[in-house]
Design an enzyme around this catalytic site. Structure first.
Site: not given
Length: 516
Positions: A355-356
């Site tokens: 994810c980020t």
């Protein structure tokens, strides 16, 4: 800034703390503070006083440090105090010792008093915590101002100068740590950010803290230093946990700090799925090797590995890892349902999640592991953010979506998305031009010039009609065009599907903890 750190543990520490808890620490009449304070100590506790004084002295000197023109990571250091600039450690130490003895004394007393409160609080813990009698607990009745850095030596303009993208910085971080009083942390974080002129969004819960803040480089540096020295977080956070990017206070419209049930809203109580049982963390280098091995396979669809993007579809649309499975979901709270609906897809698979910044994978991997169908579950430590710092031209192609007014960060020249109207390569989001819509749209300059500035034909038509009354302020969470998409898609076994337009706006997710 006081600290509850102690050099030793045991009964002698307890005795020292209990003695100091009875001292009048506000007495300003002492002619020689150090001597008077020492006089109240016996031989077995002088060691504790010596430690506290050294800690107070080091913290005071630290607050006088100013950044060099290069970076605060540079080894060259300067100090500014009493309108004087010091270029070496010996001179600043001599100055502080001779000119600020009284401040050091009161800081020393404050540290010792803090230790006393900490111990007193720890004694009231339940029997379940008796194995850790020195567990650090925040003094909830303590004034938050005691945990704010001293900025008196800085010109106010230095703290608020990060108005241009080249001058300021945006921090992204999270820390899972059980908090007994999230409300106190909320009040402290609000005061701290206001003190440093930071804007941004911070989510606090009993399970920890998740934030992204922007301001001048001096302000973000001081913020990191405070977080790394704060008793509840100092053992769980390190400098590398703070992801940085160019920006500033202008990247956020305001400061929003709030208390929630989850620091990243997956929609499942942390009591049911805990951050304490996540997947195996892989460093960017280890993750890179795993992706390289996966992509080198002749038939990836028959592989025992799935490269899973845990973000929303409008994020993965403008940037993603090659060969990934990018779920067509609109918010992270849909992720558990997505896993449930596509559980057979993950059976006997090695799952590489990303994810980020890493926080969605913490609980997302815990949820997937709890299903008991995967061979192994791995997650990218530090997320895409840290991966791109090491491998800007690696296997991640396109931009990195962020939950602030920049919308995206660019690390390479790849453009993997296209204009929603003409299909030309384009990856710069804008908000739908219709006042009642908050969706994101990819429309290239040529199409914008022709008036195509809405997320869909329906909104384009509404935008051309004059709207009056309260409708102007009535925002919809979901546009008609996005409402037609399946809420939870079912994947085919030949699974790689890429997101499609239009793109809804940011929700209350990991790296933009929108406070609703």
């Amino acid at each position: 800034m006081p600290s509850s750190t102690s050099p030793d543990q045991g009964d002698d520490l307890e005795n020292c703390i209990l003695r100091f808890s009875d001292l009048d620490l506000k007495d300003m009449s002492l002619i020689n503070p150090s001597s008077s304070l020492k006089a109240e100590l016996d031989g077995s506790t002088k060691k504790k006083y010596s430690f506290a004084k050294k800690k107070a002295f080091a913290l005071f000197v630290k607050t006088k440090e100013v950044p060099t023109k290069r970076s605060f990571e540079c080894k060259e250091k300067l100090w500014k105090c009493c309108q004087q600039l010091f270029t070496d450690q010996t001179s600043i130490h001599r100055h502080v010792a001779t000119q600020h003895a009284d401040e050091i004394y009161h800081q020393t007393a404050s540290i010792l008093k803090q230790l006393a409160v900490t111990l007193s609080t720890s004694k009231s813990l339940s029997s379940a915590d008796e194995k850790n009698p020195l567990k650090e607990c925040l003094p909830h009745n303590h004034d938050v101002s005691a945990w704010l850095p001293d900025i008196s030596c800085f010109n106010p303009d230095e703290l608020i100068s990060g108005q241009g993208s080249e001058e300021g910085e945006v921090l992204l971080y999270y820390c899972y740590h059980d908090l007994e009083d999230p409300q106190w942390i909320c009040a402290w974080q609000t005061a701290l950010c206001q003190h440093l002129h930071l804007t941004g969004k911070i989510r606090i819960a009993a399970e920890g803290i998740n934030g992204t803040v922007g301001g001048s480089k001096l302000a973000t540096r001081l913020y990191v230093e405070v977080m790394l020295s704060f008793p509840l977080f100092k053992d769980d956070l390190c400098k590398d946990d703070f992801k940085t990017s160019k920006g500033g206070a202008h990247c956020f419209p305001e400061l929003r700090v709030g208390v929630f049930e989850e620091i990243v809203p997956m929609g499942i109580s942390p009591k049911k799925i805990s951050y304490k049982k996540p997947g195996i963390h892989l460093s960017p280098g280890e993750f890179h090797k795993e992706v390289e091995k996966f992509l080198s396979q002749a038939n990836q669809e028959q592989s025992d590995t799935i490269l899973l993007d845990c973000r929303n579809f409008y994020e993965s649309k403008i940037g993603r890892f090659q060969g990934c499975l990018a779920p067509d979901i609109r918010k992270f709270s849909y992720f558990p349902s997505y896993v449930d609906k596509n559980l057979e897809l993950f059976r006997e698979k090695r799952v590489l999640m990303y994810c980020t910044g890493g926080i969605r994978c913490e609980r997302g991997s815990a949820y997937l592991k709890a299903k008991g169908v995967c061979k192994e579950v791995f997650q990218l430590k530090g997320g895409i953010h840290k991966y791109l710092e090491e491998f800007p031209d690696g296997f991640y192609k396109g931009k990195l979506f962020v939950f602030d007014e920049r919308y995206a960060l660019s690390y390479n020249s790849d453009v993997v998305s296209e204009c929603s109207y003409c299909g030309a390569r384009w990856d710069q989001y804008k908000l739908c031009s219709t006042p009642q819509c908050r969706q994101l749209v990819l429309t290239c300059p040529a199409c914008q010039g022709q008036g195509f500035t809405a997320c869909c034909v329906t909104c384009q038509d509404k935008g051309s009609r004059k709207v009056s009354g309260p409708m102007q302020d009535s925002f919809k969470e979901e546009c008609e065009c996005t409402a037609r998409r399946p809420r939870i898609p079912r994947e085919l076994l030949q699974h790689v599907r890429q997101p499609v337009s239009p793109e809804p706006g940011p929700d209350a997710d990991e790296d933009g903890p929108v406070l609703m």
